[in-house]
Design a protein around this motif. Structure first.
Motif, mmCIF file in Angstrom:
data_model
loop_
_atom_site.group_PDB
_atom_site.id
_atom_site.type_symbol
_atom_site.label_atom_id
_atom_site.label_comp_id
_atom_site.label_asym_id
_atom_site.label_seq_id
_atom_site.Cartn_x
_atom_site.Cartn_y
_atom_site.Cartn_z
ATOM 1 N N ALA A 1 32.520 47.962 -60.784
ATOM 2 C CA ALA A 1 32.321 46.518 -60.609
ATOM 3 C C ALA A 1 30.863 46.195 -60.319
ATOM 4 N N PHE A 2 30.239 47.014 -59.474
ATOM 5 C CA PHE A 2 28.834 46.785 -59.119
ATOM 6 C C PHE A 2 27.947 46.921 -60.359
ATOM 7 N N SER B 1 29.416 36.318 -61.412
ATOM 8 C CA SER B 1 29.190 37.757 -61.224
ATOM 9 C C SER B 1 28.536 38.034 -59.877
ATOM 10 N N PHE B 2 27.617 37.165 -59.476
ATOM 11 C CA PHE B 2 26.958 37.344 -58.182
ATOM 12 C C PHE B 2 27.947 37.171 -57.033
ATOM 13 N N ILE B 3 28.832 36.175 -57.160
ATOM 14 C CA ILE B 3 29.864 35.967 -56.140
ATOM 15 C C ILE B 3 30.786 37.184 -56.075
ATOM 16 N N ASP B 4 31.173 37.703 -57.244
ATOM 17 C CA ASP B 4 32.051 38.869 -57.280
ATOM 18 C C ASP B 4 31.384 40.092 -56.652
ATOM 19 N N LEU B 5 30.076 40.251 -56.880
ATOM 20 C CA LEU B 5 29.340 41.345 -56.247
ATOM 21 C C LEU B 5 29.395 41.230 -54.731
ATOM 22 N N ALA B 6 29.135 40.028 -54.240
ATOM 23 C CA ALA B 6 29.173 39.813 -52.791
ATOM 24 C C ALA B 6 30.588 39.970 -52.254
ATOM 25 N N CYS C 1 38.211 30.547 -74.180
ATOM 26 C CA CYS C 1 39.119 29.897 -73.227
ATOM 27 C C CYS C 1 40.192 30.861 -72.733
ATOM 28 N N PHE C 2 40.699 31.715 -73.631
ATOM 29 C CA PHE C 2 41.731 32.672 -73.228
ATOM 30 C C PHE C 2 41.179 33.654 -72.199
ATOM 31 N N SER C 3 39.928 34.117 -72.402
ATOM 32 C CA SER C 3 39.305 35.039 -71.450
ATOM 33 C C SER C 3 39.188 34.388 -70.083
ATOM 34 N N HIS C 4 38.725 33.152 -70.070
ATOM 35 C CA HIS C 4 38.552 32.453 -68.796
ATOM 36 C C HIS C 4 39.893 32.173 -68.137
ATOM 37 N N LEU C 5 40.893 31.804 -68.942
ATOM 38 C CA LEU C 5 42.218 31.515 -68.393
ATOM 39 C C LEU C 5 42.845 32.755 -67.770
ATOM 40 N N THR C 6 42.552 33.932 -68.323
ATOM 41 C CA THR C 6 43.048 35.190 -67.756
ATOM 42 C C THR C 6 42.473 35.403 -66.358
ATOM 43 N N VAL C 7 41.172 35.188 -66.225
ATOM 44 C CA VAL C 7 40.515 35.322 -64.914
ATOM 45 C C VAL C 7 41.084 34.311 -63.929
ATOM 46 N N VAL C 8 41.246 33.069 -64.378
ATOM 47 C CA VAL C 8 41.782 32.007 -63.518
ATOM 48 C C VAL C 8 43.184 32.353 -63.034
ATOM 49 N N SER C 9 44.023 32.849 -63.936
ATOM 50 C CA SER C 9 45.405 33.190 -63.571
ATOM 51 C C SER C 9 45.448 34.298 -62.529
ATOM 52 N N LEU C 10 44.614 35.327 -62.717
ATOM 53 C CA LEU C 10 44.566 36.433 -61.757
ATOM 54 C C LEU C 10 44.126 35.945 -60.386
ATOM 55 N N TYR C 11 43.037 35.183 -60.368
ATOM 56 C CA TYR C 11 42.444 34.805 -59.088
ATOM 57 C C TYR C 11 43.269 33.745 -58.361
ATOM 58 N N PHE C 12 43.595 32.659 -59.055
ATOM 59 C CA PHE C 12 44.333 31.576 -58.406
ATOM 60 C C PHE C 12 45.749 32.010 -58.059
ATOM 61 N N GLY C 13 46.352 32.873 -58.876
ATOM 62 C CA GLY C 13 47.717 33.316 -58.605
ATOM 63 C C GLY C 13 47.855 33.999 -57.265
ATOM 64 N N GLN C 14 46.977 34.991 -57.004
ATOM 65 C CA GLN C 14 47.074 35.708 -55.728
ATOM 66 C C GLN C 14 46.678 34.821 -54.551
ATOM 67 N N ALA C 15 45.694 33.924 -54.755
ATOM 68 C CA ALA C 15 45.253 33.052 -53.658
ATOM 69 C C ALA C 15 46.338 32.052 -53.275
ATOM 70 N N ILE D 1 39.176 43.074 -55.339
ATOM 71 C CA ILE D 1 38.767 44.345 -55.939
ATOM 72 C C ILE D 1 39.023 44.375 -57.444
ATOM 73 N N VAL D 2 40.235 43.994 -57.866
ATOM 74 C CA VAL D 2 40.577 44.073 -59.283
ATOM 75 C C VAL D 2 39.841 43.001 -60.095
ATOM 76 N N THR D 3 39.869 41.741 -59.621
ATOM 77 C CA THR D 3 39.223 40.657 -60.365
ATOM 78 C C THR D 3 37.727 40.882 -60.574
ATOM 79 N N PRO D 4 36.952 41.290 -59.548
ATOM 80 C CA PRO D 4 35.519 41.535 -59.787
ATOM 81 C C PRO D 4 35.226 42.601 -60.822
ATOM 82 N N VAL D 5 36.087 43.620 -60.927
ATOM 83 C CA VAL D 5 35.828 44.672 -61.913
ATOM 84 C C VAL D 5 36.272 44.242 -63.313
ATOM 85 N N LEU D 6 37.226 43.316 -63.402
ATOM 86 C CA LEU D 6 37.710 42.861 -64.698
ATOM 87 C C LEU D 6 36.856 41.749 -65.294
ATOM 88 N N ASN D 7 36.230 40.931 -64.442
ATOM 89 C CA ASN D 7 35.477 39.778 -64.939
ATOM 90 C C ASN D 7 34.440 40.134 -66.001
#
Length: 307
Positions: free
Chosen positions: A37-38, A66-71, A240-254, A279-285
């Motif tokens: 991820a780093f 990406s910077f937010i995910d790193l932090a 859009c599909f790529s972004h929607l995948t990230v959104v689903s992962l992140y918002f779903g768990q939150a 952990i998973v979302t930052p490495v997948l983004n």
């Protein structure tokens, strides 16, 4: 039961799945994920900064993500790995509060930024002729500033209140980081009023943005269906599909963690959801949000280095 609220006493982080028989395997796995991820997010930020063709609002916002995910991942994994190898599970009250504040601030920043990225995609697809006007440099700089600063006041409120609830008995946190649900479980007072405040905050920062994202994507898909260019519609759908995948992962768990009462899910479920978000979302983004432009910039950079 006697109430204790000794802020000078350290908390004990029990770690990730404390009953798991081979904890060192988890540590090695998460250390490997952290390195990937780093590297992935760092390379993405560097390429966007280096290549002038990527100096667009979409890639600027992607570099901020990406910077937010790193932090985000750096605020949890290194501490967990250090605790394991030093055999030290304690964390001070101040360190716990600081970790909780930055954890919430970064999480809220990512929610805001993902929503703004959808707006950028919406303008690009549904209103392309006005894109340069609506998404000028001042606008996307304000977007980045809003993402970084918008969640800090709310994070401060949700740090101060949980950290000052009276604690009964053990100060063991059944988690690998100081997260709000794990801290609330140690409280021995009625927290129903605070649970309502948490629910309202979650509606504002999670449910409403998620609803706006779904509405925006509906409008985007309708616009794509009306496109005459098959190549253009495919590119728009892929982005859009790529972004929607990230959104689903992140918002779903939150939404699972923060929109339901703390008592309705187990510590193990909280830990799994936290792993997905931190952990998973930052490495997948970097993998999900990559594009031909980013791959092309990487090839040009490698060619320069080779020459």
């Amino acid at each position: 039961m006697e109430q204790k609220n000794e802020n000078s006493t350290d908390f004990i982080l029990l770690g990730l799945f404390p009953c798991f028989r081979y904890p060192y395997l988890l540590i090695l796995l998460f250390l490997f994920i952290y390195i990937i991820a780093f590297m992935g997010n760092s390379i993405l930020i560097f390429l966007i900064w280096l290549d002038s063709h990527l100096h667009t609002p979409m890639y600027f916002l992607l570099s901020q993500l990406s910077f937010i995910d790193l932090a985000y991942i750096s605020s949890t994994v290194p501490k967990k790995v250090t605790n394991y190898y030093t055999r030290k599970k304690s964390i001070s009250y101040f360190s716990c509060a600081t970790q909780l504040f930055f954890f919430l601030t970064l999480g809220l920043a990512e929610c805001i930024l993902l929503t703004l990225m959808v707006y950028d995609c919406y303008v690009a697809v549904c209103n392309p002729l006005r894109y340069t006007i609506l998404m000028n440099p001042k606008v996307f700089l304000k977007m980045a500033a809003a993402a970084w600063s918008g969640g800090a006041p709310t994070a401060l409120v949700h740090t101060i209140y949980p950290m000052n609830f009276p604690i009964c008995g053990s100060r063991e946190i059944n988690h690998y980081l100081c997260e709000m649900p794990a801290i609330l479980r140690m409280s021995c007072v009625d927290i129903s009023a605070y649970e309502m405040v948490k629910f309202v905050s979650t509606v504002v920062f999670l449910l409403i943005p998620f609803f706006l994202i779904l509405v925006s994507y509906t409008l985007i898909f309708l616009s794509v269906l009306r496109m005459n260019s098959w190549k253009g519609s495919n590119k728009a759908l892929a982005t859009c599909f790529s972004h929607l995948t990230v959104v689903s992962l992140y918002f779903g768990q939150a939404i699972f963690i923060y929109m339901t009462p703390t008592s309705s899910h187990t510590p193990e479920q909280d830990q799994i959801a936290a792993v997905l978000g931190t952990i998973v979302t930052p490495v997948l983004n970097p993998l999900i949000l990559r594009s031909k432009e980013v791959v092309g910039a990487l090839r040009k950079c490698m060619e320069r280095c080779g020459n």
